[in-house]
Design a protein around this motif. Structure first.
Motif, PDB file in Angstrom:
ATOM      1  N   LYS A 184       0.833  -1.193   0.000  1.00  0.00           N
ATOM      2  CA  LYS A 184       0.000   0.000   0.000  1.00  0.00           C
ATOM      3  C   LYS A 184       0.873   1.250   0.000  1.00  0.00           C
ATOM      4  CE  LYS A 184      -3.898  -2.133   2.435  1.00  0.00           C
ATOM      5  NZ  LYS A 184      -4.792  -2.078   3.629  1.00  0.00           N
ATOM      6  N   VAL A 185       0.786   1.992  -1.085  1.00  0.00           N
ATOM      7  CA  VAL A 185       1.501   3.262  -1.191  1.00  0.00           C
ATOM      8  C   VAL A 185       0.506   4.342  -1.595  1.00  0.00           C
ATOM      9  CG1 VAL A 185       3.734   2.238  -1.766  1.00  0.00           C
ATOM     10  CG2 VAL A 185       2.130   2.763  -3.591  1.00  0.00           C
ATOM     11  N   ASP A 186       0.793   5.576  -1.206  1.00  0.00           N
ATOM     12  CA  ASP A 186      -0.095   6.690  -1.548  1.00  0.00           C
ATOM     13  C   ASP A 186       0.702   7.790  -2.237  1.00  0.00           C
ATOM     14  OD1 ASP A 186       1.337   7.931   0.489  1.00  0.00           O
ATOM     15  OD2 ASP A 186      -0.207   7.519   2.007  1.00  0.00           O
ATOM     16  N   ASP A 187       0.052   8.904  -2.498  1.00  0.00           N
ATOM     17  CA  ASP A 187       0.702  10.015  -3.197  1.00  0.00           C
ATOM     18  C   ASP A 187       1.919  10.540  -2.452  1.00  0.00           C
ATOM     19  OD1 ASP A 187      -0.810  10.004  -5.429  1.00  0.00           O
ATOM     20  OD2 ASP A 187      -2.015  11.765  -4.947  1.00  0.00           O
ATOM     21  N   ARG A 192       4.660   3.820 -11.343  1.00  0.00           N
ATOM     22  CA  ARG A 192       3.229   3.702 -11.075  1.00  0.00           C
ATOM     23  C   ARG A 192       2.546   2.850 -12.141  1.00  0.00           C
ATOM     24  NH1 ARG A 192      -0.114   7.311 -11.302  1.00  0.00           N
ATOM     25  NH2 ARG A 192      -1.439   6.894  -9.489  1.00  0.00           N
ATOM     26  N   TRP A 211      -0.425  11.598 -13.267  1.00  0.00           N
ATOM     27  CA  TRP A 211      -0.008  11.801 -11.875  1.00  0.00           C
ATOM     28  C   TRP A 211       0.987  12.946 -11.787  1.00  0.00           C
ATOM     29  CZ3 TRP A 211       4.779  11.629  -9.453  1.00  0.00           C
ATOM     30  CH2 TRP A 211       4.757  11.687  -8.059  1.00  0.00           C
ATOM     31  N   ASP A 246       4.018   8.756  -0.686  1.00  0.00           N
ATOM     32  CA  ASP A 246       5.136   7.849  -0.999  1.00  0.00           C
ATOM     33  C   ASP A 246       5.746   8.218  -2.348  1.00  0.00           C
ATOM     34  OD1 ASP A 246       5.184   5.309   0.968  1.00  0.00           O
ATOM     35  OD2 ASP A 246       3.102   5.925   0.689  1.00  0.00           O
ATOM     36  N   TYR A 247       4.881   8.338  -3.342  1.00  0.00           N
ATOM     37  CA  TYR A 247       5.366   8.649  -4.686  1.00  0.00           C
ATOM     38  C   TYR A 247       6.065  10.008  -4.731  1.00  0.00           C
ATOM     39  CZ  TYR A 247       2.625   4.721  -6.557  1.00  0.00           C
ATOM     40  OH  TYR A 247       2.120   3.471  -6.839  1.00  0.00           O
ATOM     41  N   GLN A 294       3.164  15.901  -5.342  1.00  0.00           N
ATOM     42  CA  GLN A 294       2.812  16.928  -4.371  1.00  0.00           C
ATOM     43  C   GLN A 294       4.086  17.656  -3.934  1.00  0.00           C
ATOM     44  OE1 GLN A 294       0.988  14.905  -1.084  1.00  0.00           O
ATOM     45  NE2 GLN A 294      -0.722  14.095  -2.291  1.00  0.00           N
ATOM     46  N   LYS A 316       8.446   7.938   5.451  1.00  0.00           N
ATOM     47  CA  LYS A 316       8.261   7.136   4.244  1.00  0.00           C
ATOM     48  C   LYS A 316       9.572   7.009   3.469  1.00  0.00           C
ATOM     49  CE  LYS A 316       3.318   8.031   3.593  1.00  0.00           C
ATOM     50  NZ  LYS A 316       2.903   6.615   3.649  1.00  0.00           N
TER      51      LYS A 316
END
Length: 479
Positions: A71-74, A134, A193, A76-77, A196, A203
């Motif tokens: 599970k990764v979110d924005d 991604r 994508w 992380d990216y 941010q 992280k």
């Protein structure tokens, strides 16, 4: 969509990407090899180890961590994106100011500006590495195919046009930069994508702690993968480096292309079932057999038909590369096996073991190179085959324990496929040397040998009811 359907779809679109890239690469390399000198290819090859190290430092293995983390979110990216981008700028500056020292090592002053321009790709690629990651994590290989093929085509066109106009080695530099730029722009457009303006230390530590071991392993692998080029470039003329590089590049073309298709699918696939060892072993075994089923006959037939192949593709001036290619091609059969054994350690989160194995293999490589270098270029080439065979047993030590799938069991599963490929090669060798060679031109020799070799291999596999052939037919029918 089920995991199996996602995997099959990924294989299908990766195959589209593969053959698109192969066709474009074939045309571009054919033209450039005819327009440029072996020494000009040799200059770029000399920089391979440094460019490879720079590319590895940029990713730091963090992108691999993103793929294997469930599970990764924005955040992380975004964290990985900002770290990669800043890191790429720093690394570029290091190489920019270090270029004179690298040029002095080879005694080739022209390498200064070549390296400074080529390394711009570090920053370009870092700008879109997360977007590409991604797409891989989502098994969206259709989009990646739509990006890869036009980028390669545009870079190739620029390179060929410059070569026609007498730009020499700069044709190769410009082609690489344009290809990276085109790919990066498309990844931003298609991925939808955007990062941010945020950076999370927690992280970052999570991904870095895993990725740094992959990074160190990759740096070691890059150094030793290019060790032969480094040594040949230091002690021999650039033309010899060009011959070696052309032979190495051609033998790795089917290996890299086919393996990259399956690797892009297999790594996220392995990660999704990492806690089910029984299922993981089954999938791993089938994938490894499939890759060897495709790679072994291609490499062996190319080695048998190497002389007409090089003359047809690259003209007479590249024939000194033929014996290099024939030796390297047989050693390359083991490459996919190394890749997938090490992938198991990654998906199990044991990058520490990955690094340990890389260190052991590199110590072995130093010993082999030290001994084999005394026998010249051919000593180095035969030494590389010995290193590859020894690395198989080293790589399977831990993965075999995790999956209860030892080196001996893997050998028993793969040896029949390699034996059939060798049989097909022997048939083609006899046919070409005692019948076709005296009567026909290179194109006819290649066509006849390829058809006879492939048919011999496939018919033999069908009669022996090999699972890999049945699965390959199943994939084709589904699409």
């Amino acid at each position: 969509m089920s995991l199996k359907k996602q995997a099959l779809s990924g294989v299908f679109w990766s195959i589209i990407q593969l053959f698109g890239n192969l066709l474009i690469n074939f045309g571009i390399s054919l033209i450039l090899a005819r327009l440029l000198l072996p020494s000009e290819f040799g200059l770029i090859a000399m920089l391979g180890v440094f460019i490879g190290i720079g590319s590895t430092l940029i990713s730091s293995g963090l992108t691999s961590s993103l793929i294997r983390t469930p599970k990764v979110d924005d955040l992380d990216y975004s964290t990985v994106f900002h770290f990669n981008l800043v890191g790429s700028i720093i690394i570029y500056l290091v190489f920019y100011f270090g270029a004179p020292f690298i040029a002095a090592f080879y005694d080739q002053e022209s390498l200064i500006n070549i390296l400074r321009v080529y390394c711009i790709t570090f920053i370009i690629n870092a700008f879109s590495a997360v977007q590409s990651t991604r797409l891989t994590k989502m098994l969206d290989f259709k989009t990646q195919a739509k990006i890869s093929i036009p980028s390669l085509l545009l870079g190739g066109i620029v390179g060929v046009m410059m070569a026609f106009n007498g730009f020499g080695v700069w044709s190769l530099v410009a082609s690489a930069v344009v290809q990276s730029l085109a790919g990066s722009m498309q990844l931003w457009y298609y991925s939808k994508w955007k990062p941010q303006w945020a950076f999370d230390v927690t992280k970052f530590k999570h991904h870095f702690n895993f990725g740094v071991k992959i990074m160190l392993s990759s740096i070691l692998d890059t150094i030793f993968s290019n060790a032969y080029t480094l040594i040949i470039g230091k002690f021999f003329a650039p033309a010899q480096v060009g011959f070696y590089n052309r032979a190495s590049t051609l033998r790795m073309l089917p290996v890299t292309s086919i393996s990259s298709i399956v690797t892009k699918v297999s790594y996220p696939l392995f990660a999704a079932i990492q806690d089910d060892d029984v299922r993981l072993k089954s999938v791993y075994k089938r994938i490894m057999q499939m890759v060897i089923f495709l790679v072994a006959p291609i490499l062996i037939l190319m080695a048998v038909l190497a002389e007409p192949l090089f003359r047809f593709l690259y003209t007479e001036k590249w024939l000194p590369a033929v014996p290099y290619f024939q030796i390297l091609a047989f050693g390359a059969i083991m490459t996919p096996i190394h890749i997938y054994n090490l992938q198991i350690l990654n998906v199990k989160g044991r990058s520490d073991l990955f690094l340990r194995l890389e260190i052991i293999k590199k110590i072995l490589a130093v010993v082999v190179i030290t001994i084999s270098f005394q026998f010249g270029i051919f000593g180095l080439l035969y030494g590389s085959i010995f290193s590859s065979l020894a690395s198989f047993f080293i790589n399977t030590h831990y993965s075999g324990k995790f999956l209860n799938y030892s080196a001996w069991q893997q050998t028993k599963d793969l040896l029949p496929i390699i034996a059939l490929a060798a049989l097909a090669g022997a048939v083609v060798y006899f046919l070409d040397n005692f019948m076709v060679q005296q009567l026909y031109n290179d194109f006819t020799r290649l066509s006849t040998g390829s058809v006879v070799g492939v048919m011999t291999f496939l018919i033999s596999a069908y009669l022996l009811k090999m699972n890999s052939l049945e699965e390959l037919i199943d994939i084709i029918k589904r699409k």
